[in-house]
Design an enzyme around this catalytic site. Structure first.
Site, mmCIF file in Angstrom:
data_model
loop_
_atom_site.group_PDB
_atom_site.id
_atom_site.type_symbol
_atom_site.label_atom_id
_atom_site.label_comp_id
_atom_site.label_asym_id
_atom_site.label_seq_id
_atom_site.Cartn_x
_atom_site.Cartn_y
_atom_site.Cartn_z
ATOM 1 N N TYR A 14 0.831 -1.222 0.000
ATOM 2 C CA TYR A 14 0.000 0.000 0.000
ATOM 3 C C TYR A 14 0.861 1.267 0.000
ATOM 4 C CZ TYR A 14 -2.810 3.651 2.282
ATOM 5 O OH TYR A 14 -3.404 4.835 2.626
ATOM 6 N N ILE A 15 1.751 1.391 0.961
ATOM 7 C CA ILE A 15 2.588 2.604 0.991
ATOM 8 C C ILE A 15 3.669 2.502 -0.084
ATOM 9 C CG2 ILE A 15 4.090 4.086 2.402
ATOM 10 C CD1 ILE A 15 2.468 3.184 4.851
ATOM 11 N N GLY A 39 1.866 -7.610 -0.843
ATOM 12 C CA GLY A 39 1.921 -6.797 -2.063
ATOM 13 C C GLY A 39 0.956 -7.346 -3.111
ATOM 14 N N ASP A 54 12.224 -12.449 -1.434
ATOM 15 C CA ASP A 54 11.947 -12.329 -0.010
ATOM 16 C C ASP A 54 13.160 -11.701 0.706
ATOM 17 O OD1 ASP A 54 9.758 -14.103 1.813
ATOM 18 O OD2 ASP A 54 11.510 -13.300 2.858
ATOM 19 N N ALA A 76 9.413 -3.295 3.606
ATOM 20 C CA ALA A 76 8.903 -4.659 3.737
ATOM 21 C C ALA A 76 8.815 -5.043 5.205
ATOM 22 C CB ALA A 76 9.827 -5.617 2.996
ATOM 23 N N ASN A 94 10.801 -11.825 10.407
ATOM 24 C CA ASN A 94 10.586 -11.009 9.209
ATOM 25 C C ASN A 94 11.145 -9.589 9.356
ATOM 26 O OD1 ASN A 94 8.927 -11.407 6.588
ATOM 27 N ND2 ASN A 94 8.594 -9.301 7.237
ATOM 28 N N SER A 119 7.794 3.871 12.414
ATOM 29 C CA SER A 119 6.404 4.039 12.827
ATOM 30 C C SER A 119 6.308 4.845 14.112
ATOM 31 C CB SER A 119 5.811 2.648 13.064
ATOM 32 O OG SER A 119 4.585 2.747 13.726
ATOM 33 N N TYR A 143 5.541 -5.197 17.544
ATOM 34 C CA TYR A 143 5.713 -4.536 16.240
ATOM 35 C C TYR A 143 6.517 -3.243 16.401
ATOM 36 C CZ TYR A 143 4.391 -1.214 12.609
ATOM 37 O OH TYR A 143 4.430 -0.238 11.652
ATOM 38 N N LYS A 147 10.522 -1.994 15.112
ATOM 39 C CA LYS A 147 10.869 -0.754 14.404
ATOM 40 C C LYS A 147 11.950 0.020 15.173
ATOM 41 C CE LYS A 147 8.039 -1.133 10.898
ATOM 42 N NZ LYS A 147 8.486 -1.134 9.506
ATOM 43 N N ARG A 284 -9.476 -1.189 22.942
ATOM 44 C CA ARG A 284 -8.566 -2.190 22.379
ATOM 45 C C ARG A 284 -7.247 -2.117 23.163
ATOM 46 N NH1 ARG A 284 -6.918 -1.579 16.081
ATOM 47 N NH2 ARG A 284 -5.762 0.169 16.949
ATOM 48 N N GLY A 286 -3.652 -1.720 24.328
ATOM 49 C CA GLY A 286 -2.462 -1.071 23.757
ATOM 50 C C GLY A 286 -2.739 0.206 22.982
HETATM 51 C C1 UD1 Z 1 -1.156 1.421 14.712
HETATM 52 C C2 UD1 Z 1 0.208 1.903 15.075
HETATM 53 C C3 UD1 Z 1 0.882 2.499 13.883
HETATM 54 C C4 UD1 Z 1 0.962 1.441 12.820
HETATM 55 C C5 UD1 Z 1 -0.432 1.033 12.451
HETATM 56 C C6 UD1 Z 1 -0.305 -0.070 11.433
HETATM 57 C C7 UD1 Z 1 0.418 2.627 17.369
HETATM 58 C C8 UD1 Z 1 0.334 3.767 18.302
HETATM 59 N N1 UD1 Z 1 0.105 2.914 16.108
HETATM 60 O O1 UD1 Z 1 -1.965 2.587 14.523
HETATM 61 O O2 UD1 Z 1 2.183 2.890 14.200
HETATM 62 O O3 UD1 Z 1 1.673 1.919 11.706
HETATM 63 O O4 UD1 Z 1 -1.116 0.563 13.607
HETATM 64 O O5 UD1 Z 1 -1.259 -1.015 11.503
HETATM 65 O O6 UD1 Z 1 0.738 1.516 17.730
HETATM 66 N N2 UD1 Z 1 -10.377 1.730 15.728
HETATM 67 C C9 UD1 Z 1 -11.694 1.498 16.054
HETATM 68 N N3 UD1 Z 1 -12.333 0.449 15.440
HETATM 69 C C10 UD1 Z 1 -11.710 -0.359 14.526
HETATM 70 C C11 UD1 Z 1 -10.362 -0.096 14.208
HETATM 71 C C12 UD1 Z 1 -9.717 0.962 14.830
HETATM 72 O O7 UD1 Z 1 -12.284 2.186 16.869
HETATM 73 O O8 UD1 Z 1 -12.345 -1.309 14.031
HETATM 74 C C13 UD1 Z 1 -9.692 2.867 16.365
HETATM 75 C C14 UD1 Z 1 -8.484 2.457 17.195
HETATM 76 O O9 UD1 Z 1 -8.853 2.151 18.486
HETATM 77 C C15 UD1 Z 1 -7.610 3.699 17.093
HETATM 78 C C16 UD1 Z 1 -7.968 4.306 15.731
HETATM 79 O O10 UD1 Z 1 -9.195 3.705 15.347
HETATM 80 O O11 UD1 Z 1 -7.970 4.613 18.083
HETATM 81 C C17 UD1 Z 1 -6.942 4.019 14.675
HETATM 82 O O12 UD1 Z 1 -6.643 2.628 14.678
HETATM 83 P P1 UD1 Z 1 -5.717 1.931 13.593
HETATM 84 O O13 UD1 Z 1 -6.134 2.343 12.229
HETATM 85 O O14 UD1 Z 1 -5.698 0.464 13.896
HETATM 86 O O15 UD1 Z 1 -4.266 2.556 13.828
HETATM 87 P P2 UD1 Z 1 -3.396 2.716 15.147
HETATM 88 O O16 UD1 Z 1 -3.646 1.617 16.100
HETATM 89 O O17 UD1 Z 1 -3.559 4.119 15.632
#
Ligand code: UD1
Length: 326
Positions: A14-15, A39, A54, A76, A94, A119, A143, A147, A284, A286
């Protein structure tokens, strides 16, 4: 730049595909190296060479790098935060081993410059916001730990070898190229906006908002959503910077602006013109309440100025993909 050769590892993702597009538009000669685990073929560009490989295949990495490149862009990685806590072995192999293989192959083949996908997850729950580059690193997930560890290996390589890096710490990457040239959707998305798109198109019944009792204005988590085209532009600037000045940096890539989950839902409703079904679910594990970047250093070092500052416009570029062929 046509004679400047860049190897983009993970360039079909994606990125990565947005980075390849931006490098091609700036006139670089691009080779994509990708194992196609996440990918997608539709993310490849005819103007870039493609090698299926790989990062755990040391011999292949060395053979490819022996062709000679001016810089490597390394995107990657496994990136699901939850999965990394359940299966750290996969992330160790990985992300950690794979990155070390890349650095060793670079040193073996005299390649000196690398731009690395890092990240915001390296910071963990912020002690203050906006988060600058001096903020302590305290990842809350394996994860994020991978990084941080890879950044540290690069610091050592930069001290010990003719090796220069720019680690770009992405905050929340969202959106798609506005011209519709990149169409690959992530399989089995875990992130907020791709999940919202699945709800908007009826692939999912509803969105679960993880927590509405955070210490934020509306009780939902606040994140810094940065458009993937802006991230891609930063990679081009980082490659150019390394080619000009052999110095290493870790830089935050965000917009200085926080948006809550409820604000994302409301913005999406405005863009798509209908209500999104959602409910409030437990927090959720963390998830920090707020994480927002200051991008002053990226502005200074890379002269990087994100073009997408309006969340509706960002979401529109994602929604365009869903409405394209209809
Ligand atoms: C996390 C990582 C980020 C990483 C990314 C990749 C941290 C702080 N951030 O971002 O560095 O690059 O994942 O996957 O660890 N949410 C909902 N419902 C959902 C899904 C998400 O409410 O079904 C909320 C989450 O609680 C969060 C926000 O949406 O508050 C964004 O979530 P998400 O898109 O998963 O990204 P991060 O967890 O912020």
């Amino acid at each position: 730049m046509a004679n400047t050769k860049v190897l983009v590892i993970g360039g079909a993702g994606y990125i990565g595909s947005h980075v390849v597009k931006a490098l091609l538009e700036s006139g670089f000669s691009v080779t994509v190296y990708d194992n196609m685990s996440s990918g997608q073929t539709c993310n490849l560009f005819a103007d870039a060479a493609f090698i299926k490989g790989d990062i755990l295949d040391v011999e292949k990495l060395n053979t490819v790098m022996a062709e000679g490149f001016d810089a490597v862009v390394h995107l990657a990685a496994k990136k699901a935060v939850g999965e990394s806590m359940e299966n750290p072995q996969l992330y160790a192999a990985n992300n950690l081993n794979g990155s070390v293989n890349i650095f060793n192959a670079m040193v073996n083949n005299g390649i000196k410059n690398i731009v690395f996908s890092s990240s915001a997850a390296v910071f963990g729950a912020p002690q203050y916001v906006p988060v600058d580059e001096k903020h302590p690193l305290n990842p809350m997930s394996f994860y994020g730990y991978t990084k941080m560890q890879i950044e540290q290996v690069m610091h050592w390589f930069a001290r010990l070898k003719d090796f220069h890096f720019i680690a770009l710490r992405y905050f929340n990457a969202v959106g798609y190229a506005a011209d519709g040239s990149i169409t690959g959707r992530e399989k089995n998305p875990q992130n907020l906006l791709p999940i919202i798109m699945e709800v908007a198109t009826g692939k999912r019944n509803k969105l679960h908002v993880f927590g509405n009792d955070y210490d934020t204005p509306d009780g939902t988590c606040v994140r810094d959503y940065v458009h993937v085209t802006d991230l891609a532009t930063a990679h081009v600037a980082a490659v150019q910077k390394l080619l000009k000045e052999p110095q290493s940096y870790c830089l935050n890539l965000g917009t200085n602006k926080g948006t809550s989950v409820l604000e994302i839902i409301k913005a999406t409703e405005r863009v798509i013109g209908k209500k999104l079904p959602y409910d409030f679910a437990p927090r959720r594990a963390g998830d920090p309440a707020v994480i927002v970047a200051t991008n002053e250093m990226a502005k200074k070092v890379l002269n990087w100025h994100p073009q997408y500052t309006d969340i509706d416009k960002i979401i529109q570029t994602t929604w365009n993909l869903e409405t394209k062929d209809k």
